[in-house]
Write a protein that holds these residues in place. Structure first.
Motif, PDB file in Angstrom:
ATOM      1  N   LYS A   3      44.232  17.419  60.446  1.00 14.13           N
ATOM      2  CA  LYS A   3      43.976  15.995  60.322  1.00 14.13           C
ATOM      3  C   LYS A   3      44.780  15.445  59.159  1.00 14.13           C
ATOM      4  O   LYS A   3      44.851  16.050  58.091  1.00 14.13           O
ATOM      5  N   ASN A   4      45.372  14.273  59.342  1.00 13.63           N
ATOM      6  CA  ASN A   4      46.147  13.635  58.289  1.00 13.63           C
ATOM      7  C   ASN A   4      45.217  12.793  57.421  1.00 13.63           C
ATOM      8  O   ASN A   4      44.858  11.678  57.777  1.00 13.63           O
ATOM      9  N   THR A   5      44.801  13.338  56.293  1.00 14.57           N
ATOM     10  CA  THR A   5      43.878  12.661  55.397  1.00 14.57           C
ATOM     11  C   THR A   5      44.629  11.872  54.334  1.00 14.57           C
ATOM     12  O   THR A   5      45.853  11.945  54.215  1.00 14.57           O
ATOM     13  N   LYS A   6      43.871  11.114  53.540  1.00  8.80           N
ATOM     14  CA  LYS A   6      44.450  10.448  52.379  1.00  8.80           C
ATOM     15  C   LYS A   6      44.961  11.514  51.407  1.00  8.80           C
ATOM     16  O   LYS A   6      44.497  12.654  51.429  1.00  8.80           O
ATOM     17  N   GLN A   7      45.879  11.115  50.560  1.00 13.88           N
ATOM     18  CA  GLN A   7      46.453  12.083  49.626  1.00 13.88           C
ATOM     19  C   GLN A   7      46.058  11.767  48.192  1.00 13.88           C
ATOM     20  O   GLN A   7      46.053  10.617  47.768  1.00 13.88           O
ATOM     21  N   ILE A   8      45.696  12.823  47.456  1.00 15.81           N
ATOM     22  CA  ILE A   8      45.441  12.700  46.031  1.00 15.81           C
ATOM     23  C   ILE A   8      46.364  13.673  45.299  1.00 15.81           C
ATOM     24  O   ILE A   8      46.944  14.572  45.902  1.00 15.81           O
ATOM     25  N   ARG A   9      46.487  13.472  44.004  1.00 15.90           N
ATOM     26  CA  ARG A   9      47.335  14.341  43.192  1.00 15.90           C
ATOM     27  C   ARG A   9      46.483  14.963  42.084  1.00 15.90           C
ATOM     28  O   ARG A   9      45.809  14.255  41.334  1.00 15.90           O
ATOM     29  N   VAL A  10      46.545  16.287  41.990  1.00 13.99           N
ATOM     30  CA  VAL A  10      45.850  17.024  40.935  1.00 13.99           C
ATOM     31  C   VAL A  10      46.924  17.687  40.086  1.00 13.99           C
ATOM     32  O   VAL A  10      47.468  18.733  40.455  1.00 13.99           O
ATOM     33  N   GLY A  11      47.275  17.056  38.978  1.00 13.43           N
ATOM     34  CA  GLY A  11      48.414  17.532  38.217  1.00 13.43           C
ATOM     35  C   GLY A  11      49.653  17.410  39.089  1.00 13.43           C
ATOM     36  O   GLY A  11      49.965  16.348  39.611  1.00 13.43           O
ATOM     37  N   GLY A  12      50.355  18.513  39.266  1.00 10.35           N
ATOM     38  CA  GLY A  12      51.534  18.502  40.128  1.00 10.35           C
ATOM     39  C   GLY A  12      51.254  18.926  41.548  1.00 10.35           C
ATOM     40  O   GLY A  12      52.191  19.099  42.343  1.00 10.35           O
ATOM     41  N   VAL A  13      49.989  19.096  41.911  1.00 11.51           N
ATOM     42  CA  VAL A  13      49.609  19.576  43.252  1.00 11.51           C
ATOM     43  C   VAL A  13      49.095  18.422  44.097  1.00 11.51           C
ATOM     44  O   VAL A  13      48.162  17.723  43.701  1.00 11.51           O
ATOM     45  N   LEU A  14      49.690  18.233  45.263  1.00  9.36           N
ATOM     46  CA  LEU A  14      49.234  17.220  46.199  1.00  9.36           C
ATOM     47  C   LEU A  14      48.182  17.819  47.124  1.00  9.36           C
ATOM     48  O   LEU A  14      48.321  18.953  47.587  1.00  9.36           O
ATOM     49  N   ILE A  15      47.146  17.048  47.400  1.00  8.40           N
ATOM     50  CA  ILE A  15      46.073  17.471  48.299  1.00  8.40           C
ATOM     51  C   ILE A  15      45.910  16.417  49.375  1.00  8.40           C
ATOM     52  O   ILE A  15      45.733  15.233  49.087  1.00  8.40           O
ATOM     53  N   GLY A  16      45.954  16.847  50.645  1.00 13.86           N
ATOM     54  CA  GLY A  16      45.824  15.923  51.759  1.00 13.86           C
ATOM     55  C   GLY A  16      47.147  15.271  52.103  1.00 13.86           C
ATOM     56  O   GLY A  16      48.189  15.539  51.494  1.00 13.86           O
ATOM     57  N   GLY A  17      47.122  14.422  53.120  1.00  7.80           N
ATOM     58  CA  GLY A  17      48.319  13.701  53.508  1.00  7.80           C
ATOM     59  C   GLY A  17      49.444  14.576  54.010  1.00  7.80           C
ATOM     60  O   GLY A  17      50.622  14.237  53.867  1.00  7.80           O
ATOM     61  N   GLY A  18      49.119  15.727  54.571  1.00 10.65           N
ATOM     62  CA  GLY A  18      50.136  16.626  55.094  1.00 10.65           C
ATOM     63  C   GLY A  18      50.648  17.647  54.100  1.00 10.65           C
ATOM     64  O   GLY A  18      51.495  18.474  54.447  1.00 10.65           O
ATOM     65  N   ALA A  19      50.156  17.611  52.860  1.00  8.91           N
ATOM     66  CA  ALA A  19      50.572  18.604  51.868  1.00  8.91           C
ATOM     67  C   ALA A  19      50.042  19.981  52.258  1.00  8.91           C
ATOM     68  O   ALA A  19      49.023  20.098  52.952  1.00  8.91           O
ATOM     69  N   PRO A  20      50.713  21.053  51.826  1.00  5.47           N
ATOM     70  CA  PRO A  20      50.199  22.400  52.119  1.00  5.47           C
ATOM     71  C   PRO A  20      48.776  22.581  51.591  1.00  5.47           C
ATOM     72  O   PRO A  20      48.415  22.006  50.559  1.00  5.47           O
ATOM     73  N   VAL A  21      47.978  23.351  52.301  1.00  3.34           N
ATOM     74  CA  VAL A  21      46.619  23.647  51.848  1.00  3.34           C
ATOM     75  C   VAL A  21      46.716  24.432  50.543  1.00  3.34           C
ATOM     76  O   VAL A  21      47.355  25.482  50.486  1.00  3.34           O
ATOM     77  N   SER A  22      46.098  23.922  49.494  1.00  2.00           N
ATOM     78  CA  SER A  22      46.205  24.537  48.173  1.00  2.00           C
ATOM     79  C   SER A  22      45.033  25.475  47.904  1.00  2.00           C
ATOM     80  O   SER A  22      43.955  25.351  48.489  1.00  2.00           O
ATOM     81  N   ILE A  23      45.267  26.408  46.978  1.00  2.00           N
ATOM     82  CA  ILE A  23      44.282  27.439  46.646  1.00  2.00           C
ATOM     83  C   ILE A  23      43.706  27.172  45.259  1.00  2.00           C
ATOM     84  O   ILE A  23      44.447  26.966  44.297  1.00  2.00           O
ATOM     85  N   GLN A  24      42.389  27.184  45.183  1.00  2.00           N
ATOM     86  CA  GLN A  24      41.702  26.968  43.913  1.00  2.00           C
ATOM     87  C   GLN A  24      40.822  28.166  43.572  1.00  2.00           C
ATOM     88  O   GLN A  24      40.450  28.956  44.437  1.00  2.00           O
ATOM     89  N   SER A  25      40.486  28.262  42.286  1.00  2.00           N
ATOM     90  CA  SER A  25      39.498  29.233  41.840  1.00  2.00           C
ATOM     91  C   SER A  25      38.795  28.646  40.627  1.00  2.00           C
ATOM     92  O   SER A  25      39.114  27.529  40.193  1.00  2.00           O
ATOM     93  N   MET A  26      37.827  29.374  40.092  1.00  2.00           N
ATOM     94  CA  MET A  26      37.076  28.903  38.923  1.00  2.00           C
ATOM     95  C   MET A  26      36.973  30.023  37.915  1.00  2.00           C
ATOM     96  O   MET A  26      36.730  31.184  38.270  1.00  2.00           O
ATOM     97  N   LEU A  27      37.161  29.670  36.641  1.00  2.00           N
ATOM     98  CA  LEU A  27      37.071  30.675  35.592  1.00  2.00           C
ATOM     99  C   LEU A  27      35.639  31.150  35.427  1.00  2.00           C
ATOM    100  O   LEU A  27      34.688  30.389  35.600  1.00  2.00           O
ATOM    101  N   ASN A  28      35.483  32.431  35.055  1.00  2.00           N
ATOM    102  CA  ASN A  28      34.153  32.933  34.690  1.00  2.00           C
ATOM    103  C   ASN A  28      34.081  33.273  33.208  1.00  2.00           C
ATOM    104  O   ASN A  28      33.133  33.914  32.752  1.00  2.00           O
ATOM    105  N   THR A  29      35.080  32.830  32.447  1.00  2.00           N
ATOM    106  CA  THR A  29      35.064  32.964  30.994  1.00  2.00           C
ATOM    107  C   THR A  29      34.345  31.769  30.385  1.00  2.00           C
ATOM    108  O   THR A  29      34.174  30.728  31.028  1.00  2.00           O
ATOM    109  N   LYS A  30      33.929  31.891  29.137  1.00  2.00           N
ATOM    110  CA  LYS A  30      33.311  30.780  28.428  1.00  2.00           C
ATOM    111  C   LYS A  30      34.385  29.747  28.094  1.00  2.00           C
ATOM    112  O   LYS A  30      35.421  30.086  27.530  1.00  2.00           O
ATOM    113  N   THR A  31      34.120  28.500  28.410  1.00  2.00           N
ATOM    114  CA  THR A  31      35.112  27.459  28.155  1.00  2.00           C
ATOM    115  C   THR A  31      35.390  27.318  26.665  1.00  2.00           C
ATOM    116  O   THR A  31      36.478  26.872  26.271  1.00  2.00           O
TER     117      THR A  31
END
Length: 348
Positions: A3-31
């Motif tokens: 599906k062609n969704t709206k596009q947002i930008r997270v830093g230099g990574v585009l999400i949606g709008g035909g951009a490649p599906v991006s991979i995320q993770s979450m730290l388990n260290t203390k911030t």
């Protein structure tokens, strides 16, 4: 087709709008431990992670978040609960995205304060709905967490931001119940063009968690639903990234590196196929060439069933063959199968 969704930008990574599906993770260290956080971020980046999320539970963590953001090789998402001031502090400290539920940070004035701050800094907000923390009103209405309850919750949070004139939004509706989670995303996708962050939550340890994630995330991707993913495992976050890459590859939405196919062995097999397949996988783990490589147990199944492979090997009785696009190219001794395959791939 995705599906062609709206596009947002997270830093230099585009999400949606035909951009490649991006991979995320979450730290388990203390911030609050900047050195440990940056060490883990660098490990995640090396594994193929593109966006990383950090918990920001208090102002001390928000202050350190800013220090981490300045040195991070990946865009950082601030994970916020309840206190709108933490979201503002993280946005001002360099967050590339804020993850929040607008409905649990107080009145509309506080929601507007966060929306205005994110707009001023040009960063999106991810609405993160979770089946384990639905509003009491929705639980009373539906009697229990349901796919429709997740969707209703997501839209209620969306409206809070839209009422502030904020539309730079990504949405997630996670649940530990895989069919429920899949149905929620499917329903929401049919009614909205906002990009979707897809994941199954609280999946458990690496083995079962990877299976649940493959079914939920992979199933949705095969239906064209999903713009960015996070595999949640009770394990080293690097393993989340490795699992996500494998899921994206299996779903056919990304081709990063080698795709290995191998037969499950049978009574015709006269070689150590399990061992050989493992050796091939290890040898090509860091290969960046977009290839499908087959490792087959016998010549009967080899070139035929693996005809779609770019290159492959098949075992015989103390020997084997190298084949390319289903055509036999070379017959070699069993001990030469792996070296022959690697030499061929190196020349490609």
């Amino acid at each position: 087709m995705r599906k062609n969704t709206k596009q947002i930008r997270v830093g230099g990574v585009l999400i949606g709008g035909g951009a490649p599906v991006s991979i995320q993770s979450m730290l388990n260290t203390k911030t609050t431990d900047a050195a440990a956080c940056l060490e883990q971020i660098r490990a995640l980046a090396a594994a193929g992670c593109e966006i990383v999320r950090l918990a920001v539970p208090d102002m001390e963590a928000a202050k350190t978040f800013g220090e981490i953001a300045k040195a991070s090789p990946l865009p950082l998402v601030a994970d916020i609960h309840f206190d709108y001031r933490l979201a503002i502090a993280a946005a001002e400290g360099g967050a590339a995205k804020i993850r929040i539920n607008p409905g649990n940070i107080g009145g509309q004035d506080r929601v507007r304060a966060v929306a205005d701050c994110c707009r001023a800094h040009g960063i999106p907000i991810r609405i993160g709905v979770n089946g384990g923390s639905l509003d009491r009103e929705l639980l009373a209405k539906y009697g229990a967490p349901t796919a429709q309850a997740l969707v209703d919750s997501a839209f209620s949070h969306v409206r809070l931001l839209e009422d502030c004139g904020f539309y730079d939004i990504c949405v997630s509706m996670k649940s530990s119940d895989v069919p429920m989670m899949m149905e929620a995303y499917r329903l929401f996708s049919a009614q909205s063009d906002y990009p979707l962050h897809v994941g199954v939550t609280e999946t458990g340890t690496e083995y079962m968690g990877t299976i649940k994630s493959a079914v939920g995330i992979g199933g949705l991707l095969c239906l064209g639903v999903g713009d960015t993913v996070r595999v949640s495992l009770t394990a080293d976050p690097v393993r989340e990234v490795e699992a996500a890459k494998a899921i994206l590859k299996a779903a056919g939405v990304r081709r990063d590196g080698v795709n290995i196919i191998a037969c499950p062995t049978c009574g015709r097999t006269k070689i150590d196929l399990i061992g050989l397949a493992g050796q091939v996988e290890d040898a090509l783990r860091d290969c960046k060439k977009n290839l499908t490589v087959a490792v087959m147990g016998c010549i009967v199944n080899g070139p035929g069933e693996a005809r779609q492979a770019d290159v492959g090997i098949a075992g015989g009785d103390g020997c084997g063959v190298l084949f390319v696009k289903g055509e036999l190219r070379e017959k070699v001794a069993y001990d030469e199968l792996l070296p022959t395959l690697l030499r061929y791939i190196e020349k490609l």
